[in-house]
Design a protein around this motif. Structure first.
Motif, short mmCIF file in Angstrom:
data_model
loop_
_atom_site.label_atom_id
_atom_site.label_comp_id
_atom_site.label_asym_id
_atom_site.label_seq_id
_atom_site.Cartn_x
_atom_site.Cartn_y
_atom_site.Cartn_z
N THR A 1 31.95 29.57 29.89
CA THR A 1 31.43 30.92 29.65
C THR A 1 29.97 31.01 30.04
OG1 THR A 1 32.99 31.24 27.82
CG2 THR A 1 31.09 32.71 27.91
N LEU A 2 29.20 29.97 29.71
CA LEU A 2 27.77 29.98 30.01
C LEU A 2 27.52 30.12 31.50
CD1 LEU A 2 26.32 27.20 27.66
CD2 LEU A 2 26.87 29.59 27.15
N ILE A 3 28.16 29.27 32.31
CA ILE A 3 27.89 29.30 33.74
C ILE A 3 28.50 30.54 34.41
CG2 ILE A 3 27.59 26.81 33.92
CD1 ILE A 3 30.40 26.57 34.97
N SER A 4 29.53 31.12 33.78
CA SER A 4 30.06 32.38 34.30
C SER A 4 29.04 33.50 34.13
CB SER A 4 31.36 32.75 33.59
OG SER A 4 32.41 31.86 33.92
N GLY A 5 28.20 33.39 33.09
CA GLY A 5 27.20 34.41 32.84
C GLY A 5 26.10 34.46 33.87
N ILE A 6 25.95 33.40 34.67
CA ILE A 6 24.96 33.41 35.77
C ILE A 6 25.66 33.41 37.13
CG2 ILE A 6 23.21 32.29 34.33
CD1 ILE A 6 23.76 29.70 35.97
N GLY A 7 26.93 33.80 37.14
CA GLY A 7 27.64 33.98 38.41
C GLY A 7 28.10 32.71 39.07
N GLN A 8 28.22 31.62 38.29
CA GLN A 8 28.69 30.36 38.85
C GLN A 8 30.08 30.05 38.29
OE1 GLN A 8 27.06 29.25 41.29
NE2 GLN A 8 24.93 28.85 40.90
N GLY A 9 30.46 28.81 38.30
CA GLY A 9 31.77 28.42 37.78
C GLY A 9 32.89 28.91 38.67
N PHE A 10 33.86 29.59 38.06
CA PHE A 10 35.03 30.06 38.80
C PHE A 10 34.79 31.38 39.52
CE2 PHE A 10 36.98 27.61 35.20
CZ PHE A 10 37.52 26.58 35.96
N ASN A 11 33.68 32.03 39.26
CA ASN A 11 33.41 33.34 39.87
C ASN A 11 33.39 33.25 41.39
OD1 ASN A 11 32.81 35.47 37.80
ND2 ASN A 11 31.42 33.88 37.06
N LEU A 12 34.09 34.16 42.03
CA LEU A 12 34.05 34.29 43.48
C LEU A 12 34.04 35.76 43.84
CD1 LEU A 12 36.70 31.62 44.63
CD2 LEU A 12 34.21 31.45 44.84
N THR A 13 33.22 36.12 44.80
CA THR A 13 33.16 37.50 45.24
C THR A 13 32.97 37.55 46.75
OG1 THR A 13 32.05 39.62 44.91
CG2 THR A 13 30.66 37.66 44.96
N THR A 14 33.39 38.64 47.35
CA THR A 14 33.15 38.84 48.78
C THR A 14 31.86 39.64 48.95
OG1 THR A 14 34.34 40.95 48.94
CG2 THR A 14 35.65 38.92 49.15
N PRO A 15 31.21 39.53 50.10
CA PRO A 15 30.03 40.37 50.35
C PRO A 15 30.33 41.86 50.21
CG PRO A 15 30.11 38.59 51.93
CD PRO A 15 31.40 38.52 51.16
#
Length: 625
Positions: free
Chosen positions: A444-458
């Motif tokens: 949860t912590l690293i998701s809060g700074i946009g890391q971890g499993f988060n993936l996004t397209t431009p």
């Protein structure tokens, strides 16, 4: 010796003659009846069937392929056109020695092994009096050389036609795409009747997405032919209907400015008008020249593109999936405000790391010495990780997921371009379903700074940024702004993009986040302060970096000692003017390192091109995040 005397029985002979005569008459009558019956059948019952067969032997239908629609940018700059082209054809029955002719032709025009292979395949399935293409897209010089030597080559002709051409080459290859020769896989999805005589179809990009509009409707002509199939004259002609012309929302000026600003870096940039969802620029680098695909790219050249480690064929803006890094923090901060977890003045102490209660592991801030006491504006301005670690823990992964999903994270935007990736917005349910594992607090912590499993397209980042700029109006992005049908003189604008409104409890929360993003660029300690100098408008932005590989708890990140392909990605999102946004931008620079030092100047170049400003850039490294 006595002779035998035979008496003649006239009565018996007479009866035998009559019997045979009756048999002959009956047989003739039966044959006549059969003949009459057959004639009745052919003339009455089977008349229509044989009439059609006879007509087919006399009349041939020849398809007339339509002219493909043109593609323009928003200002009328041509992006895809049809140019006159010349091809070399051979009529087999008129060539006395095929191999000698091919050899002699090779001395006048370039004939590649690929051309010969394709020619022999076509020759095997063609009639001897039908022209078979040998070379496509002859140059003017080659046409002239053949014309001088025409008398040496009976049965060889130059045929004129139209060929697709992309005048801007690689600049818009990932948006416009290209056409290629129709293959067996294409035939499974195309309308065979409407593609008679058509040799090319859209393969990728706008060319493929809008194939039905661009292609048009096939025409045909009825030709009178003899028994051998040779054309004698044209009986009737039904002209084809050309394809529609498309006007994209793309602005070539912005496209070029963004591409040039990347320099030698790879990455992607998307610029959107937040007021209507129109995509003004969509850059994916490196790119490639689409023109060789039209005429048939050489196998070696295609393999070189496929094996290039920089992947020039990959559409990064649409399909590339990257951790959003710190560019996610404004959205997480808004979630904290809306859900009552924090207020604008809520402060958190940052010693340079964060620990979960009862745990020893330290989750580090990018600034190892820490930021001290920070509130929300300071945390966004300086990109304080510790503040958002703490906020994410208070929110929880599922509430964070549900709030961010409203901005389009983790889902396709619905843009009118095929092949879009959906990215990934993690939740506890997703992890149980996808990995059969429980969710851990540290994730949860690293998701809060946009890391971890988060993936996004431009593209997703640009849409989310535009949504933030308009206080929660999320529009479906669009590339085709207007369509001109073949029977119209002017382009017809498309219907406005659908809008999804994000419900917000307190409208002032939008201003709180946007004001903090303005400080990122215009505050003396903002992480993107270098692009704010000498500017005549306000930019609201957020820098970010995305880790390519993980570090041990006490390991230092030394960019100079790390291979380029393992360096952090640099990100920047922004919109301007902050008070009345007209342009929203998302930039991702692969292995660029610092979002403020590398990605933000690219966004500034796009804004300058849009607003017509040119500003000197500062070159010193501010160590921004």
């Amino acid at each position: 010796m006595s002779r035998r005397i035979t008496l003649k029985d006239n009565l018996l002979e007479s009866r035998l003659f009559m019997f045979r005569t009756v048999q002959a008459i009956v047989g003739a009558a039966l044959l006549l009846a059969i003949l009459v019956g057959r004639l009745v059948y052919l003339q009455v019952f089977a008349h229509e069937h044989y009439r059609i067969q006879s007509e087919d032997n006399r009349v041939k239908i020849e398809p007339l392929p339509p002219n493909r629609g043109l593609i323009y940018d928003r200002n009328g700059v041509i992006l895809a056109e049809n140019l006159p082209s010349y091809r070399l054809e051979i009529i087999p029955e008129q060539v006395p020695d095929m191999e000698a002719t091919l050899t002699a032709l090779g001395e006048i025009v370039e004939i590649r092994p690929y051309d010969l292979e394709r020619f022999h395949k076509a020759l095997a399935r063609s009639r001897s009096f039908v022209g078979v293409p040998l070379r496509l897209n002859l140059s003017d010089e080659e046409v002239a050389r053949f014309a001088v030597n025409r008398h040496r080559f009976p049965g060889v002709e130059i045929r004129a036609g139209l060929s697709r051409h992309y005048p801007l080459g690689a600049e818009l290859a990932h948006v416009v795409g290209y056409v290629g020769r129709i293959n067996e896989r294409d035939l499974k999805t195309l309308d065979e009747a409407n593609y008679r005589g058509t040799t090319h179809t859209g393969k990728v990009g706008i060319e493929k997405t809008y194939e039905a509009l661009l292609h048009g409707t096939v025409g045909y002509r009825q030709l009178e032919a003899n028994a051998q199939g040779r054309t004698l004259r044209t009986l009737e002609r039904f002209p084809p209907v050309p394809g529609s012309d498309l006007y994209l929302s793309i602005d070539v000026r912005l496209q070029r400015a963004a591409s040039a600003a990347f320099g030698d870096y790879n990455g992607a940039a998307v610029a959107i008008d937040p007021r209507n969802g129109e995509v003004l620029a969509m850059v994916s680098l490196p790119s490639y020249d689409p023109n060789p695909f039209v005429r048939g790219i050489e196998y070696e050249d295609y393999q070189a593109l496929q094996k290039d480690p920089d992947r020039p064929l990959f559409q990064r803006a649409l399909r590339g999936q990257y951790p959003p890094g710190s560019t996610l923090k404004p959205f997480v901060g808004l979630a904290g405000l809306e859900l009552g977890i924090i207020r604008p003045g809520t402060q958190t102490y940052c010693p340079g790391y964060y620990t979960l209660p009862g745990k020893e592991r330290r989750y580090r801030d990018w600034k190892r010495s820490g930021h001290g006491m920070v509130d929300l504006a300071h945390a966004i301005r300086q990109s304080c990780d510790v503040y958002f670690y703490d906020l994410a823990r208070s929110l929880g992964i599922d509430r964070m997921h549900d709030f961010l999903a409203q901005f389009g994270f983790g889902q396709k935007t619905g843009i009118d371009l095929l092949g879009e990736s959906s990215g990934l917005l993690p939740s506890s349910a997703w992890k149980r379903r996808a990995r059969r594992e429980p969710w851990f607090p540290g994730e949860t912590l690293i998701s809060g700074i946009g890391q971890g499993f988060n993936l996004t397209t431009p593209l997703q980042l640009a849409v989310a940024t535009a949504t933030l700029a308009t206080h929660g109006e999320r529009r479906v992005p669009r590339l085709v702004a207007a369509i001109r049908p073949p029977d119209a003189s002017d382009p017809q604008p498309r219907e406005p993009s659908p809008v999804h409104h994000i419900p917000i409890v307190d409208e002032s929360h939008w201003d709180t986040i946007i004001d903090a993003m303005v400080q990122v660029v215009h505050h003396r300690r903002g992480t993107a302060r270098r692009i704010g100098h000498g500017i005549g408008y306000h930019i609201a932005g957020k820098t970010g970096t995305a880790q390519v590989f993980g570090l041990a708890q006490e390991e230092e990140y030394e960019e100079e000692e790390i291979a380029e392909k393992l360096r952090d990605h640099a990100l920047f999102i922004a919109f301007a003017p902050a008070e009345a946004p007209k342009l929203a931008v998302a930039v991702i620079v692969e292995n660029g390192g610092s979002g403020g030092a590398v990605a933000a100047p690219i966004a500034r170049a796009i804004f300058d091109a849009y607003f017509g400003e040119t500003t000197a850039r500062e070159t010193q490294d501010d160590g921004t995040h």
